[in-house]
Motif scaffolding. Structure first.
Motif, PDB file in Angstrom:
ATOM      1  N   ALA A 233       0.861  -1.112  -0.056  1.00  0.00           N
ATOM      2  CA  ALA A 233      -0.037   0.019  -0.092  1.00  0.00           C
ATOM      3  C   ALA A 233       0.713   1.351  -0.032  1.00  0.00           C
ATOM      4  O   ALA A 233       0.355   2.368  -0.680  1.00  0.00           O
ATOM      5  N   LYS A 234       1.963   1.372   0.761  1.00  0.00           N
ATOM      6  CA  LYS A 234       3.053   2.359   0.767  1.00  0.00           C
ATOM      7  C   LYS A 234       3.314   2.797  -0.515  1.00  0.00           C
ATOM      8  O   LYS A 234       3.281   4.011  -0.887  1.00  0.00           O
ATOM      9  N   GLU A 235       3.907   1.841  -1.278  1.00  0.00           N
ATOM     10  CA  GLU A 235       4.386   2.011  -2.750  1.00  0.00           C
ATOM     11  C   GLU A 235       3.176   2.752  -3.617  1.00  0.00           C
ATOM     12  O   GLU A 235       3.404   3.358  -4.461  1.00  0.00           O
TER      13      GLU A 235
ATOM     14  N   LEU B  22       0.523   4.052  -2.796  1.00  0.00           N
ATOM     15  CA  LEU B  22      -0.098   5.471  -2.441  1.00  0.00           C
ATOM     16  C   LEU B  22       1.271   6.499  -3.075  1.00  0.00           C
ATOM     17  O   LEU B  22       0.769   7.640  -3.559  1.00  0.00           O
ATOM     18  N   LYS B  23       2.260   5.973  -2.778  1.00  0.00           N
ATOM     19  CA  LYS B  23       3.382   6.881  -3.287  1.00  0.00           C
ATOM     20  C   LYS B  23       3.461   7.301  -4.843  1.00  0.00           C
ATOM     21  O   LYS B  23       3.422   8.103  -5.151  1.00  0.00           O
TER      22      LYS B  23
ATOM     23  N   SER C  22       0.355   9.245  -5.626  1.00  0.00           N
ATOM     24  CA  SER C  22       0.676  10.952  -5.013  1.00  0.00           C
ATOM     25  C   SER C  22       1.463  11.595  -6.321  1.00  0.00           C
ATOM     26  O   SER C  22       1.333  12.905  -6.489  1.00  0.00           O
TER      27      SER C  22
ATOM     28  N   ARG D 165      -3.090  10.978   0.833  1.00  0.00           N
ATOM     29  CA  ARG D 165      -2.580  10.842   2.224  1.00  0.00           C
ATOM     30  C   ARG D 165      -2.353   9.207   2.558  1.00  0.00           C
ATOM     31  O   ARG D 165      -3.074   8.352   2.104  1.00  0.00           O
ATOM     32  N   GLN D 166      -1.216   8.905   3.265  1.00  0.00           N
ATOM     33  CA  GLN D 166      -0.846   7.702   3.985  1.00  0.00           C
ATOM     34  C   GLN D 166      -1.045   7.311   5.249  1.00  0.00           C
ATOM     35  O   GLN D 166       0.074   7.595   6.079  1.00  0.00           O
TER      36      GLN D 166
ATOM     37  N   GLU E  81      -1.345   5.743   9.005  1.00  0.00           N
ATOM     38  CA  GLU E  81      -0.916   4.671   9.654  1.00  0.00           C
ATOM     39  C   GLU E  81      -1.888   3.612   9.946  1.00  0.00           C
ATOM     40  O   GLU E  81      -2.766   4.260  10.777  1.00  0.00           O
TER      41      GLU E  81
ATOM     42  N   SER F  62      -8.090   6.899  -6.008  1.00  0.00           N
ATOM     43  CA  SER F  62      -6.960   5.834  -5.518  1.00  0.00           C
ATOM     44  C   SER F  62      -7.538   4.955  -4.472  1.00  0.00           C
ATOM     45  O   SER F  62      -8.299   5.682  -3.495  1.00  0.00           O
TER      46      SER F  62
ATOM     47  N   ILE G  23      -7.394   1.675  -1.702  1.00  0.00           N
ATOM     48  CA  ILE G  23      -6.605   0.552  -0.981  1.00  0.00           C
ATOM     49  C   ILE G  23      -7.665  -0.281  -0.143  1.00  0.00           C
ATOM     50  O   ILE G  23      -8.474   0.563   0.725  1.00  0.00           O
TER      51      ILE G  23
ATOM     52  N   MET H 210       0.796  13.564   1.540  1.00  0.00           N
ATOM     53  CA  MET H 210       2.350  12.992   0.798  1.00  0.00           C
ATOM     54  C   MET H 210       2.945  14.045  -0.260  1.00  0.00           C
ATOM     55  O   MET H 210       2.176  14.879  -0.794  1.00  0.00           O
TER      56      MET H 210
END
Length: 189
Positions: free
Chosen positions: A53-55, A57-58, A61, A69-70, A72, A96, A98, A187
């Motif tokens: 998910a982090k990649e 969302l990057k 963005s 936004r990412q 926690e 987007s 997730i 981000m």
């Protein structure tokens, strides 16, 4: 002398003897195809698909024209899916998405979009929905869309971005995700 029994003499036993070869044939086909399994304890949950998910969302963005936004995510939640889509119609835009599996094994989806709430909610729901209330989480008011037999949808306006949460997860999980999203800044692109 007729070689068949008269219809009045046919019974359930004759039907059972007729079905036995058919059942055996079906079982043989299933064994050969290996498409059946026997699980006396009921179905077992398989592994949760892995998704970064982090990649995702990057990447979103950098590529999408609105702040992403990412959040926690809580301990025990697993990101399992992601996608991008185009919200059509008046007030449409990019989104987007997730998906997460919560610690309790329930699905919850986070959608971030530059589409209007009026376009985004029916797009995600697949049908028109009507507001049933609001929730105040931190500095943001979340419009709650629901009804009998449908998954809840929470939507909030974060300025340049609309955030939407949906899924069969219970309301405390919605609150947890809404709090996490509201606690982070967008981000850097």
């Amino acid at each position: 002398m007729p070689d068949k029994k008269p219809r009045i003499l046919q019974n359930g036993q004759d039907m059972a003897w007729s079905l036995i070869p058919l059942v055996i044939a079906c079982l043989l086909i299933a064994v050969v195809a290996q498409s059946c399994s026997f699980s006396p304890g009921g179905p077992k949950q398989g592994p949760i698909p892995s998704f970064n998910a982090k990649e995702a969302l990057k990447y979103d963005s950098r590529e999408l024209g609105f702040p992403i936004r990412q959040p926690e995510i809580p301990e025990g939640w697993t990101p399992n899916s992601g996608s991008r889509s185009i919200v059509s119609g008046d007030g449409g835009g990019d989104s987007s998405n997730i998906g997460f599996i919560t610690k309790a094994g329930r699905y919850i989806q986070l959608t971030q979009s530059n589409a209007s709430e009026e376009a985004l909610v029916p797009f995600i729901a697949g049908e028109p929905r009507y507001a049933t209330g609001t929730e105040q989480i931190g500095d943001h008011t979340w419009d709650v869309f629901g009804g009998d037999g449908v998954e809840a949808i929470w939507a909030s306006d974060f300025g340049d971005t609309r955030i939407l949460i949906t899924g069969p997860a219970p309301a405390p999980d919605f609150t947890t995700l809404a709090t996490a999203v509201g606690a982070v800044e967008p981000m850097q692109r």
